[in-house]
Design a protein around this motif. Structure first.
Motif, PDB file in Angstrom:
ATOM      1  N   ASN A 175       0.804  -1.225   0.000  1.00 60.24           N
ATOM      2  CA  ASN A 175       0.000   0.000   0.000  1.00 60.24           C
ATOM      3  C   ASN A 175       0.833   1.270   0.000  1.00 60.24           C
ATOM      4  O   ASN A 175       0.286   2.371   0.062  1.00 60.24           O
ATOM      5  N   PHE A 176       2.156   1.151  -0.060  1.00 57.34           N
ATOM      6  CA  PHE A 176       3.045   2.311  -0.084  1.00 57.34           C
ATOM      7  C   PHE A 176       2.723   3.172  -1.308  1.00 57.34           C
ATOM      8  O   PHE A 176       2.482   2.657  -2.405  1.00 57.34           O
ATOM      9  N   ASP A 177       2.721   4.499  -1.124  1.00 56.47           N
ATOM     10  CA  ASP A 177       2.426   5.439  -2.205  1.00 56.47           C
ATOM     11  C   ASP A 177       3.592   6.411  -2.349  1.00 56.47           C
ATOM     12  O   ASP A 177       3.822   7.245  -1.469  1.00 56.47           O
ATOM     13  N   ILE A 178       4.314   6.307  -3.438  1.00 54.19           N
ATOM     14  CA  ILE A 178       5.480   7.169  -3.695  1.00 54.19           C
ATOM     15  C   ILE A 178       5.105   8.645  -3.633  1.00 54.19           C
ATOM     16  O   ILE A 178       5.904   9.481  -3.231  1.00 54.19           O
ATOM     17  N   HIS A 179       3.898   8.982  -4.015  1.00 51.66           N
ATOM     18  CA  HIS A 179       3.477  10.372  -4.112  1.00 51.66           C
ATOM     19  C   HIS A 179       3.108  10.999  -2.771  1.00 51.66           C
ATOM     20  O   HIS A 179       2.868  12.204  -2.697  1.00 51.66           O
ATOM     21  N   ASP A 180       3.052  10.201  -1.712  1.00 52.01           N
ATOM     22  CA  ASP A 180       2.685  10.729  -0.403  1.00 52.01           C
ATOM     23  C   ASP A 180       3.572  10.105   0.677  1.00 52.01           C
ATOM     24  O   ASP A 180       3.088   9.522   1.641  1.00 52.01           O
ATOM     25  N   ILE A 181       4.873  10.244   0.515  1.00 52.18           N
ATOM     26  CA  ILE A 181       5.864   9.592   1.371  1.00 52.18           C
ATOM     27  C   ILE A 181       5.726  10.009   2.834  1.00 52.18           C
ATOM     28  O   ILE A 181       5.959   9.213   3.737  1.00 52.18           O
ATOM     29  N   ARG A 182       5.315  11.224   3.112  1.00 54.14           N
ATOM     30  CA  ARG A 182       5.204  11.698   4.499  1.00 54.14           C
ATOM     31  C   ARG A 182       4.277  10.839   5.348  1.00 54.14           C
ATOM     32  O   ARG A 182       4.386  10.803   6.565  1.00 54.14           O
ATOM     33  N   GLU A 183       3.367  10.145   4.700  1.00 55.28           N
ATOM     34  CA  GLU A 183       2.404   9.316   5.416  1.00 55.28           C
ATOM     35  C   GLU A 183       2.987   7.973   5.864  1.00 55.28           C
ATOM     36  O   GLU A 183       2.300   7.197   6.508  1.00 55.28           O
ATOM     37  N   TYR A 184       4.252   7.707   5.538  1.00 58.32           N
ATOM     38  CA  TYR A 184       4.781   6.358   5.733  1.00 58.32           C
ATOM     39  C   TYR A 184       5.934   6.284   6.723  1.00 58.32           C
ATOM     40  O   TYR A 184       6.824   5.459   6.587  1.00 58.32           O
ATOM     41  N   ASP A 185       5.901   7.086   7.765  1.00 54.05           N
ATOM     42  CA  ASP A 185       6.923   7.007   8.804  1.00 54.05           C
ATOM     43  C   ASP A 185       6.867   5.681   9.559  1.00 54.05           C
ATOM     44  O   ASP A 185       7.870   5.230  10.102  1.00 54.05           O
ATOM     45  N   ASP A 186       5.707   5.049   9.603  1.00 54.31           N
ATOM     46  CA  ASP A 186       5.554   3.788  10.327  1.00 54.31           C
ATOM     47  C   ASP A 186       5.900   2.570   9.477  1.00 54.31           C
ATOM     48  O   ASP A 186       5.741   1.440   9.928  1.00 54.31           O
ATOM     49  N   PHE A 187       6.337   2.791   8.261  1.00 55.13           N
ATOM     50  CA  PHE A 187       6.722   1.719   7.361  1.00 55.13           C
ATOM     51  C   PHE A 187       8.237   1.730   7.195  1.00 55.13           C
ATOM     52  O   PHE A 187       8.871   2.783   7.283  1.00 55.13           O
ATOM     53  N   THR A 188       8.810   0.578   6.912  1.00 53.07           N
ATOM     54  CA  THR A 188      10.206   0.526   6.505  1.00 53.07           C
ATOM     55  C   THR A 188      10.226   0.656   4.989  1.00 53.07           C
ATOM     56  O   THR A 188       9.518  -0.076   4.287  1.00 53.07           O
ATOM     57  N   TRP A 189      10.986   1.627   4.505  1.00 55.69           N
ATOM     58  CA  TRP A 189      11.105   1.792   3.063  1.00 55.69           C
ATOM     59  C   TRP A 189      12.466   2.379   2.720  1.00 55.69           C
ATOM     60  O   TRP A 189      13.107   3.028   3.549  1.00 55.69           O
ATOM     61  N   ILE A 190      12.897   2.101   1.499  1.00 53.86           N
ATOM     62  CA  ILE A 190      14.215   2.507   1.029  1.00 53.86           C
ATOM     63  C   ILE A 190      14.078   3.038  -0.386  1.00 53.86           C
ATOM     64  O   ILE A 190      13.364   2.463  -1.212  1.00 53.86           O
ATOM     65  N   CYS A 191      14.795   4.119  -0.648  1.00 55.51           N
ATOM     66  CA  CYS A 191      14.879   4.688  -1.990  1.00 55.51           C
ATOM     67  C   CYS A 191      16.347   4.652  -2.395  1.00 55.51           C
ATOM     68  O   CYS A 191      17.203   5.174  -1.684  1.00 55.51           O
ATOM     69  N   ALA A 192      16.646   4.037  -3.545  1.00 53.51           N
ATOM     70  CA  ALA A 192      18.032   3.849  -3.961  1.00 53.51           C
ATOM     71  C   ALA A 192      18.194   4.101  -5.458  1.00 53.51           C
ATOM     72  O   ALA A 192      17.249   3.960  -6.225  1.00 53.51           O
TER      73      ALA A 192
END
Length: 135
Positions: free
Chosen positions: A109-126
């Protein structure tokens, strides 16, 4: 094992198919190498020229049950480990290419366009990603 590079959406699809969309997986290890260091004369080289994160994932399936993923030249690592009151099972993952960078997240359900909403998720941009089976 041989390294596989992620350069296209087809490469992403291959990884997601091989590792079952990360269903019933977990992050076993995370290791960060910045590229900065202090030499033997105690002089600082403070340039983060590498910015690589290596993650070992395991899952409750075989072939493969364990993969190693190297996220190279990361621009963001958002690590949100859950504490011992909850389990850390990844039910499914997100992976896509956007503006020349590759994103991985521990929820489809991760949304690249609204990254601020995903502090509770682990995610990486590389900038690039390599992976291999390490069974």
């Amino acid at each position: 094992m041989e390294w596989n590079s992620i350069n296209t959406k087809d490469d992403i699809d291959k990884l997601m198919n091989v590792f079952g969309n990360f269903h019933d997986s977990c992050i076993k290890e995370v290791h960060y190498i910045s590229g900065a260091y202090v030499n033997k004369d105690l002089e600082m080289n403070a340039i983060n020229k590498r910015r690589n994160v290596t993650v070992v994932f395991q899952r409750q399936e075989s072939n493969p049950s364990t993969i190693e993923v190297i996220f190279e030249k990361i621009s963001k690592l958002n690590l949100a480990p859950v504490d011992e009151r909850y389990d850390c099972v990844i039910l499914d993952a997100f992976m896509d290419i956007f503006d020349g960078e590759i994103y991985w997240a521990d929820s489809k359900n991760f949304d690249i366009h609204d990254i601020r909403e995903y502090d509770d998720f682990t995610w990486i941009c590389a900038e690039s990603i390599r992976w291999r089976s390490i069974n």
